[in-house]
Design a protein around this motif. Structure first.
Motif, short mmCIF file in Angstrom:
data_model
loop_
_atom_site.label_atom_id
_atom_site.label_comp_id
_atom_site.label_asym_id
_atom_site.label_seq_id
_atom_site.Cartn_x
_atom_site.Cartn_y
_atom_site.Cartn_z
N ARG A 168 0.82 -1.22 0.00
CA ARG A 168 0.00 0.00 0.00
C ARG A 168 0.84 1.26 0.00
NH1 ARG A 168 -2.95 -3.04 3.72
NH2 ARG A 168 -2.04 -1.94 5.50
N HIS A 169 2.06 1.17 0.58
CA HIS A 169 2.89 2.36 0.73
C HIS A 169 4.10 2.37 -0.21
CE1 HIS A 169 0.55 2.21 4.48
NE2 HIS A 169 0.58 3.53 4.39
N ALA A 170 4.12 1.47 -1.17
CA ALA A 170 5.17 1.49 -2.19
C ALA A 170 5.01 2.75 -3.04
CB ALA A 170 5.09 0.26 -3.07
N ARG A 171 6.10 3.23 -3.60
CA ARG A 171 6.10 4.52 -4.30
C ARG A 171 4.98 4.63 -5.33
NH1 ARG A 171 9.26 8.94 -6.10
NH2 ARG A 171 8.76 9.45 -8.24
N GLY A 172 4.90 3.68 -6.26
CA GLY A 172 3.92 3.78 -7.33
C GLY A 172 2.49 3.76 -6.82
N LYS A 173 2.21 2.87 -5.87
CA LYS A 173 0.87 2.74 -5.32
C LYS A 173 0.48 3.99 -4.53
CE LYS A 173 -2.91 0.58 -3.87
NZ LYS A 173 -4.09 0.47 -4.74
N LEU A 174 1.37 4.45 -3.66
CA LEU A 174 1.06 5.61 -2.82
C LEU A 174 0.87 6.86 -3.66
CD1 LEU A 174 2.33 6.55 0.63
CD2 LEU A 174 2.61 8.23 -1.18
N HIS A 175 1.74 7.09 -4.62
CA HIS A 175 1.64 8.30 -5.43
C HIS A 175 0.42 8.27 -6.35
CE1 HIS A 175 6.10 9.73 -4.97
NE2 HIS A 175 5.49 9.52 -3.83
N ALA A 176 -0.08 7.06 -6.67
CA ALA A 176 -1.31 6.95 -7.45
C ALA A 176 -2.53 7.20 -6.59
CB ALA A 176 -1.39 5.57 -8.09
N ASP A 177 -2.53 6.67 -5.36
CA ASP A 177 -3.69 6.80 -4.49
C ASP A 177 -3.73 8.14 -3.76
OD1 ASP A 177 -4.39 4.29 -5.26
OD2 ASP A 177 -3.74 3.28 -3.42
N ALA A 178 -2.58 8.76 -3.56
CA ALA A 178 -2.50 10.05 -2.87
C ALA A 178 -1.50 10.93 -3.61
CB ALA A 178 -2.10 9.87 -1.41
N PRO A 179 -1.84 11.36 -4.82
CA PRO A 179 -0.88 12.10 -5.65
C PRO A 179 -0.49 13.44 -5.05
CG PRO A 179 -3.08 12.19 -6.61
CD PRO A 179 -3.15 11.21 -5.48
N PHE A 180 0.75 13.85 -5.34
CA PHE A 180 1.23 15.17 -4.94
C PHE A 180 0.84 16.13 -6.06
CE2 PHE A 180 3.88 12.27 -2.57
CZ PHE A 180 4.04 12.90 -1.34
N THR A 181 -0.06 17.05 -5.76
CA THR A 181 -0.57 17.95 -6.79
C THR A 181 0.02 19.35 -6.69
OG1 THR A 181 -2.45 18.54 -5.38
CG2 THR A 181 -2.75 16.70 -6.91
N LYS A 182 0.73 19.65 -5.61
CA LYS A 182 1.26 21.00 -5.41
C LYS A 182 2.74 21.12 -5.75
CE LYS A 182 -2.75 22.08 -3.69
NZ LYS A 182 -3.71 22.88 -4.48
N GLY A 183 3.41 19.99 -5.92
CA GLY A 183 4.83 19.98 -6.22
C GLY A 183 5.22 18.63 -6.78
N ARG A 184 6.51 18.44 -7.04
CA ARG A 184 6.97 17.20 -7.66
C ARG A 184 7.96 16.49 -6.74
NH1 ARG A 184 11.46 15.49 -9.96
NH2 ARG A 184 12.39 17.53 -9.58
#
Length: 293
Positions: A93-109
């Motif tokens: 659940r907290h792997a990079r791809g999964k986490l960034h898909a489920d809780a994307p960073f929209t204010k920065g990169r």
């Protein structure tokens, strides 16, 4: 690793390279070569404040000895750190791809080297029971003045996650916080952390705010996030800033998307990295909007 150190790592998940030299410690976490570079600038900035506290670098298996060598030369206490023994489901659940898909960073990169699952290693700070008080500082930050007063702040103290608007004040930023190492606290954290189907959308930051719901607020100047420079320029005051935190894009990245906007801050970080031509912070010009006043 020596036999005693290996045994310590097996038993507790930690293997320090030597004894504590103080009852207080600044602690940072290094999970790869990029953050080792960041920690080098952080260590040099702390040295300039003439603190007598230890600087502890928790480092995972993602960092080589060559990258750690500059930190050792700067007098840091290196503590080899195992990842937490979390479940396979939690890790997925907290792997990079999964986490960034489920809780994307929209204010920065977030940069490619960002490894969100490793962030939970911050919790091992509470295992450093040879210290009475610790201040954690992310490796992508620099300290601009002496902050030893933070050791006297209660657990758990952190600054708000302010970088876009005043509405951010309700969330903490875990890039700087105060702690009192304690084995029972660490055990309670592990019990809370890996519950069935739990999802910490901003990893350690979300978890710590949940674990310490009555957290004490530090001034924003004790964890000034770099986006304030262009989002809230009226809040920027060099003379008041104690810690500058490069959230999202990192100052060692070449030509990242915010390079032009953040050039003065990047140049300052580079000066701390090399230890050369570090300016008088209080005399630095502020963001463009403030220069016009």
């Amino acid at each position: 690793m020596t036999a005693p150190a290996a045994a310590a790592s097996s038993a507790t998940g930690l293997a320090p390279d030597g004894p504590a030299g103080s009852e207080r410690a600044y602690v940072t976490l290094v999970t790869n070569a990029d953050y080792a570079l960041g920690a080098t600038a952080l260590a040099r900035s702390l040295q300039r404040t003439q603190t007598t506290a230890d600087l502890v670098v928790l480092h995972t298996g993602g960092v080589g000895q060559a990258e750690l060598a500059p930190l050792k030369e700067l007098g840091c206490r290196l503590v080899r750190t195992d990842l937490l023994a979390t479940s396979d489901a939690f890790n997925a659940r907290h792997a990079r791809g999964k986490l960034h898909a489920d809780a994307p960073f929209t204010k920065g990169r977030k940069p490619a080297f960002h490894s969100p699952l490793d962030n939970f290693c911050k919790l091992r700070l509470w295992q450093l029971t040879d210290y009475a008080a610790c201040v954690f500082i992310d490796a992508d930050a620099i300290v601009l003045k002496n902050i030893d007063r933070l050791f006297d702040y209660p657990e758990f103290s952190a600054a708000p996650n302010v970088y876009e608007s005043l509405s951010d004040f309700h969330r903490l930023n875990s890039g700087v916080f105060t702690a009192r190492p304690d084995a029972s606290t660490f055990a309670a954290m592990l019990e809370r952390l890996d519950q069935p189907n739990v999802f910490w959308r901003r990893t350690d930051q979300t978890f710590l705010q949940d674990f310490f719901p009555d957290w004490h607020g530090l001034p924003v100047f004790d964890n000034m996030l770099q986006y304030v420079w262009f989002n809230l320029p009226e809040l920027w005051d060099w003379a008041s800033i104690s810690i500058l935190h490069f959230q999202y894009e990192k100052p060692w990245e070449k030509d990242h998307p915010r390079t032009a906007q953040l050039r003065p801050l990047i140049d300052l970080w580079q000066a701390f990295l090399t230890g050369e031509a570090i300016p008088d912070i209080a005399t630095l010009p502020g963001p463009p909007a403030r220069r016009e006043t």
